[in-house]
Design a protein around this motif. Sequence first.
Motif, PDB file in Angstrom:
ATOM      1  N   SER A  37       0.843  -1.207   0.000  1.00  0.00           N
ATOM      2  CA  SER A  37       0.000   0.000   0.000  1.00  0.00           C
ATOM      3  C   SER A  37       0.879   1.259   0.000  1.00  0.00           C
ATOM      4  O   SER A  37       0.561   2.247  -0.652  1.00  0.00           O
ATOM      5  CB  SER A  37      -0.974  -0.036   1.180  1.00  0.00           C
ATOM      6  N   THR A  38       2.038   1.193   0.697  1.00  0.00           N
ATOM      7  CA  THR A  38       2.959   2.344   0.684  1.00  0.00           C
ATOM      8  C   THR A  38       3.515   2.549  -0.727  1.00  0.00           C
ATOM      9  O   THR A  38       3.603   3.680  -1.203  1.00  0.00           O
ATOM     10  CB  THR A  38       4.164   2.087   1.634  1.00  0.00           C
ATOM     11  N   TYR A  39       3.890   1.438  -1.386  1.00  0.00           N
ATOM     12  CA  TYR A  39       4.431   1.562  -2.748  1.00  0.00           C
ATOM     13  C   TYR A  39       3.380   2.172  -3.671  1.00  0.00           C
ATOM     14  O   TYR A  39       3.676   2.974  -4.541  1.00  0.00           O
ATOM     15  CB  TYR A  39       4.848   0.202  -3.318  1.00  0.00           C
ATOM     16  N   LYS A  40       2.131   1.740  -3.457  1.00  0.00           N
ATOM     17  CA  LYS A  40       1.085   2.224  -4.359  1.00  0.00           C
ATOM     18  C   LYS A  40       0.778   3.709  -4.116  1.00  0.00           C
ATOM     19  O   LYS A  40       0.434   4.432  -5.051  1.00  0.00           O
ATOM     20  CB  LYS A  40      -0.178   1.368  -4.222  1.00  0.00           C
ATOM     21  N   LYS A  41       0.931   4.131  -2.872  1.00  0.00           N
ATOM     22  CA  LYS A  41       0.729   5.566  -2.588  1.00  0.00           C
ATOM     23  C   LYS A  41       1.770   6.396  -3.342  1.00  0.00           C
ATOM     24  O   LYS A  41       1.476   7.457  -3.878  1.00  0.00           O
ATOM     25  CB  LYS A  41       0.828   5.823  -1.082  1.00  0.00           C
ATOM     26  N   ALA A  42       3.015   5.857  -3.372  1.00  0.00           N
ATOM     27  CA  ALA A  42       4.088   6.578  -4.068  1.00  0.00           C
ATOM     28  C   ALA A  42       3.891   6.520  -5.587  1.00  0.00           C
ATOM     29  O   ALA A  42       4.334   7.405  -6.302  1.00  0.00           O
ATOM     30  CB  ALA A  42       5.434   5.975  -3.686  1.00  0.00           C
ATOM     31  N   ASN A  43       3.240   5.472  -6.071  1.00  0.00           N
ATOM     32  CA  ASN A  43       3.034   5.296  -7.518  1.00  0.00           C
ATOM     33  C   ASN A  43       1.581   4.865  -7.766  1.00  0.00           C
ATOM     34  O   ASN A  43       1.292   3.675  -7.928  1.00  0.00           O
ATOM     35  CB  ASN A  43       4.022   4.237  -8.039  1.00  0.00           C
ATOM     36  N   PRO A  44       0.650   5.829  -7.798  1.00  0.00           N
ATOM     37  CA  PRO A  44      -0.779   5.487  -7.871  1.00  0.00           C
ATOM     38  C   PRO A  44      -1.174   4.687  -9.105  1.00  0.00           C
ATOM     39  O   PRO A  44      -2.213   4.049  -9.114  1.00  0.00           O
ATOM     40  CB  PRO A  44      -1.471   6.860  -7.882  1.00  0.00           C
ATOM     41  N   GLU A  45      -0.314   4.684 -10.139  1.00  0.00           N
ATOM     42  CA  GLU A  45      -0.658   3.897 -11.336  1.00  0.00           C
ATOM     43  C   GLU A  45      -0.316   2.416 -11.167  1.00  0.00           C
ATOM     44  O   GLU A  45      -0.659   1.590 -12.014  1.00  0.00           O
ATOM     45  CB  GLU A  45       0.091   4.441 -12.546  1.00  0.00           C
ATOM     46  N   MET A  46       0.368   2.099 -10.084  1.00  0.00           N
ATOM     47  CA  MET A  46       0.740   0.703  -9.838  1.00  0.00           C
ATOM     48  C   MET A  46      -0.524  -0.153  -9.690  1.00  0.00           C
ATOM     49  O   MET A  46      -1.518   0.301  -9.138  1.00  0.00           O
ATOM     50  CB  MET A  46       1.544   0.648  -8.531  1.00  0.00           C
ATOM     51  N   LYS A  47      -0.464  -1.410 -10.189  1.00  0.00           N
ATOM     52  CA  LYS A  47      -1.600  -2.331 -10.032  1.00  0.00           C
ATOM     53  C   LYS A  47      -1.207  -3.451  -9.072  1.00  0.00           C
ATOM     54  O   LYS A  47      -0.074  -3.951  -9.126  1.00  0.00           O
ATOM     55  CB  LYS A  47      -1.982  -2.955 -11.373  1.00  0.00           C
ATOM     56  N   VAL A  48      -2.155  -3.825  -8.210  1.00  0.00           N
ATOM     57  CA  VAL A  48      -1.904  -4.887  -7.237  1.00  0.00           C
ATOM     58  C   VAL A  48      -2.934  -6.002  -7.444  1.00  0.00           C
ATOM     59  O   VAL A  48      -4.140  -5.747  -7.491  1.00  0.00           O
ATOM     60  CB  VAL A  48      -1.989  -4.341  -5.796  1.00  0.00           C
ATOM     61  N   VAL A  49      -2.429  -7.239  -7.561  1.00  0.00           N
ATOM     62  CA  VAL A  49      -3.310  -8.391  -7.800  1.00  0.00           C
ATOM     63  C   VAL A  49      -3.083  -9.431  -6.699  1.00  0.00           C
ATOM     64  O   VAL A  49      -1.937  -9.730  -6.365  1.00  0.00           O
ATOM     65  CB  VAL A  49      -2.995  -9.046  -9.171  1.00  0.00           C
ATOM     66  N   ILE A  50      -4.166  -9.971  -6.138  1.00  0.00           N
ATOM     67  CA  ILE A  50      -4.041 -11.055  -5.152  1.00  0.00           C
ATOM     68  C   ILE A  50      -4.785 -12.264  -5.703  1.00  0.00           C
ATOM     69  O   ILE A  50      -5.956 -12.174  -6.071  1.00  0.00           O
ATOM     70  CB  ILE A  50      -4.681 -10.683  -3.784  1.00  0.00           C
ATOM     71  N   CYS A  51      -4.080 -13.421  -5.741  1.00  0.00           N
ATOM     72  CA  CYS A  51      -4.752 -14.628  -6.241  1.00  0.00           C
ATOM     73  C   CYS A  51      -4.298 -15.820  -5.399  1.00  0.00           C
ATOM     74  O   CYS A  51      -3.599 -15.659  -4.413  1.00  0.00           O
ATOM     75  CB  CYS A  51      -4.416 -14.834  -7.715  1.00  0.00           C
ATOM     76  N   GLY A  52      -4.714 -17.012  -5.778  1.00  0.00           N
ATOM     77  CA  GLY A  52      -4.269 -18.216  -5.070  1.00  0.00           C
ATOM     78  C   GLY A  52      -5.277 -18.715  -4.056  1.00  0.00           C
ATOM     79  O   GLY A  52      -6.452 -18.355  -4.080  1.00  0.00           O
ATOM     80  N   CYS A  53      -4.784 -19.546  -3.130  1.00  0.00           N
ATOM     81  CA  CYS A  53      -5.690 -20.274  -2.223  1.00  0.00           C
ATOM     82  C   CYS A  53      -6.448 -19.364  -1.273  1.00  0.00           C
ATOM     83  O   CYS A  53      -7.622 -19.592  -0.973  1.00  0.00           O
ATOM     84  CB  CYS A  53      -4.882 -21.301  -1.430  1.00  0.00           C
ATOM     85  N   MET A  54      -5.763 -18.325  -0.754  1.00  0.00           N
ATOM     86  CA  MET A  54      -6.443 -17.437   0.202  1.00  0.00           C
ATOM     87  C   MET A  54      -7.699 -16.820  -0.387  1.00  0.00           C
ATOM     88  O   MET A  54      -8.723 -16.709   0.275  1.00  0.00           O
ATOM     89  CB  MET A  54      -5.495 -16.300   0.591  1.00  0.00           C
ATOM     90  N   LEU A  76      -7.231  -6.306  -8.317  1.00  0.00           N
ATOM     91  CA  LEU A  76      -7.842  -7.521  -8.872  1.00  0.00           C
ATOM     92  C   LEU A  76      -7.671  -8.692  -7.915  1.00  0.00           C
ATOM     93  O   LEU A  76      -6.599  -8.885  -7.349  1.00  0.00           O
ATOM     94  CB  LEU A  76      -7.164  -7.850 -10.218  1.00  0.00           C
ATOM     95  N   ILE A  77      -8.767  -9.450  -7.761  1.00  0.00           N
ATOM     96  CA  ILE A  77      -8.720 -10.667  -6.941  1.00  0.00           C
ATOM     97  C   ILE A  77      -9.301 -11.812  -7.769  1.00  0.00           C
ATOM     98  O   ILE A  77     -10.394 -11.693  -8.313  1.00  0.00           O
ATOM     99  CB  ILE A  77      -9.580 -10.507  -5.663  1.00  0.00           C
ATOM    100  N   PHE A  78      -8.549 -12.896  -7.885  1.00  0.00           N
ATOM    101  CA  PHE A  78      -9.144 -14.122  -8.445  1.00  0.00           C
ATOM    102  C   PHE A  78      -8.539 -15.303  -7.699  1.00  0.00           C
ATOM    103  O   PHE A  78      -7.654 -15.136  -6.862  1.00  0.00           O
ATOM    104  CB  PHE A  78      -8.934 -14.218  -9.970  1.00  0.00           C
ATOM    105  N   GLY A  79      -9.058 -16.525  -7.988  1.00  0.00           N
ATOM    106  CA  GLY A  79      -8.680 -17.672  -7.149  1.00  0.00           C
ATOM    107  C   GLY A  79      -7.797 -18.683  -7.848  1.00  0.00           C
ATOM    108  O   GLY A  79      -6.950 -18.328  -8.670  1.00  0.00           O
ATOM    109  N   THR A  80      -7.997 -19.956  -7.508  1.00  0.00           N
ATOM    110  CA  THR A  80      -7.135 -21.005  -8.053  1.00  0.00           C
ATOM    111  C   THR A  80      -7.728 -21.647  -9.303  1.00  0.00           C
ATOM    112  O   THR A  80      -7.002 -22.216 -10.103  1.00  0.00           O
ATOM    113  CB  THR A  80      -6.940 -22.137  -7.020  1.00  0.00           C
TER     114      THR A  80
END
Length: 487
Positions: free
Chosen positions: A100-117, A136-140
């Motif tokens: 979240s800190t990196y994204k604040k410094a670079n608002p165009e950054m994209k963050v994706v979470i996937c996998g089992c969680m 973006l969030i997707f699963g397995t």
Amino acid sequence: MNKFETVDNEKELERQYHYIDLLKNVVNHLKEIKQRNITACVETFGCQMNARDSEKISGILKSAGFEIIEDEKADLTIYNTCSVRDNANQKVYGRLGRLSTYKKANPEMKVVICGCMTQEEQVIDKLCQSYSFVDLIFGTHNIYRFAEYLFYVYEGIERSADPEIDVIKKGHTLISHWNETTVVCENLPKDRKYFYKSGVNIMFGCNNFCTYCIVPYVRGRERSREADEIIKEIEGLVKDGCVEIMLLGQNVNSYGKNLDNPISFSELLKRIEKIEGLERIRFMTSHPKDLSDDLIEVIKNSSKICHHIHLPLQSGSSRILKKMNRVYDKEKYLDLALKIRREIPDISITTDIIVGFPTETKEDVDDTIDVIKKVEFDNAFTFIYSIRTGTPAADMEQLDEEFVKEQFDRVLNAVQETAKKRVGLLEGQTLSALVEEVNKQDESLMTGRLSNNTIVHFKGTKDLIGKIINVKLNECKGFYYIGKIVE
Ligand code: 5AD
Ligand code: SF4
């Protein structure tokens, strides 16, 4: 169940290659604007299955023109998560704070979470509430649609008249959540981490429902790939320079049972063995309840199947094993492990052990230690039981933490003793090793792996990486060897 059960693989493949092309246009456009490469970083948490999934994710990204780097400050950062124990989840939440800190410094950054969680609905809710910067969030089950989802993110697409589009938007985050799938869509690009070895999925999911385990809920029901498809993939890998493959599945011994033309795991191994140029075959994980005499015979008679078997014990107490729904008891496990030792004396047997399962007593742990001493495991991963919401064991009465810690230390000591003894047995022998990498601490040394999975370090040069060589095991240093190349 989701609505994509009938999706035709070929059609889906074509569709995803089309999205990779569209994504390529997006990346090219960004490159022009920024006058530099567009970077992506894929962080993997958890097991070999996730490591292989990350190769699929990187493969798609590379094909779309992203430069893959190892710095999380990239233009796009992906966390491929694990949820087998709670500390895996906590680690991801901790690391997300940093993103979240990196994204604040670079608002165009994209963050994706996937996998089992992200197969767990409560995790999706928590991410949307407390980590709303995630794009973006997707699963397995839907990794093969990654290019499509990512294209939506970059283009700001939230939903469409097309019923095939299976995403919803919650606040800032685009989500695609499937409970299950019967689709296997494997022929997308993969970015392999090592040129000389590779994981190969032979099956997905698990039907065993061990009462502590979340895997059947996050990876779905067991689905085997067609043997011909597996063989074709391995032949392609060998052509590409691969000498070792690791066949991956939660329970490889039940491979092939649900195929239209059923085939056993032993039969599959025999077919793979015939592939010219392939030197080593590994597999993981074996469930003791399904390991056949046939398989022991195949390993014994093979010149390619490595002499290492990972055979999770979980507990040595028949009472606890019953509560865990493991379907074998202490005697059955001991019979099996000792039979393997008798038939293939130089094989290494490794295991997983859980300490602190609900109602476990000191006497139950004594049984576990008894099995450790009798089997003399070459190595063991020991885990403190972790409550997974939604599993049957989560509703059982939990144990006192202090007591569990004490029992854990007893088990760990027993395991370390047998591991040390077993590893030391090879001193003085000359064995073949696959050279894997330059030693991380000392650049004049190379690191190799023996058939039984033991590590050996020896003087050598980089050009040996990927080659199988003979090494004399001069000195055992606890859990690894210092050796010397024998010409
Ligand atoms: N708590 C602790 N360990 C677990 N494992 C699976 N589920 C749990 C849990 N809830 C361990 C098992 C399995 C390994 C991959 O993780 O030992 O074999
Ligand atoms: Fe989990 Fe048991 Fe399946 Fe292994 S066999 S993945 S421990 S449910």
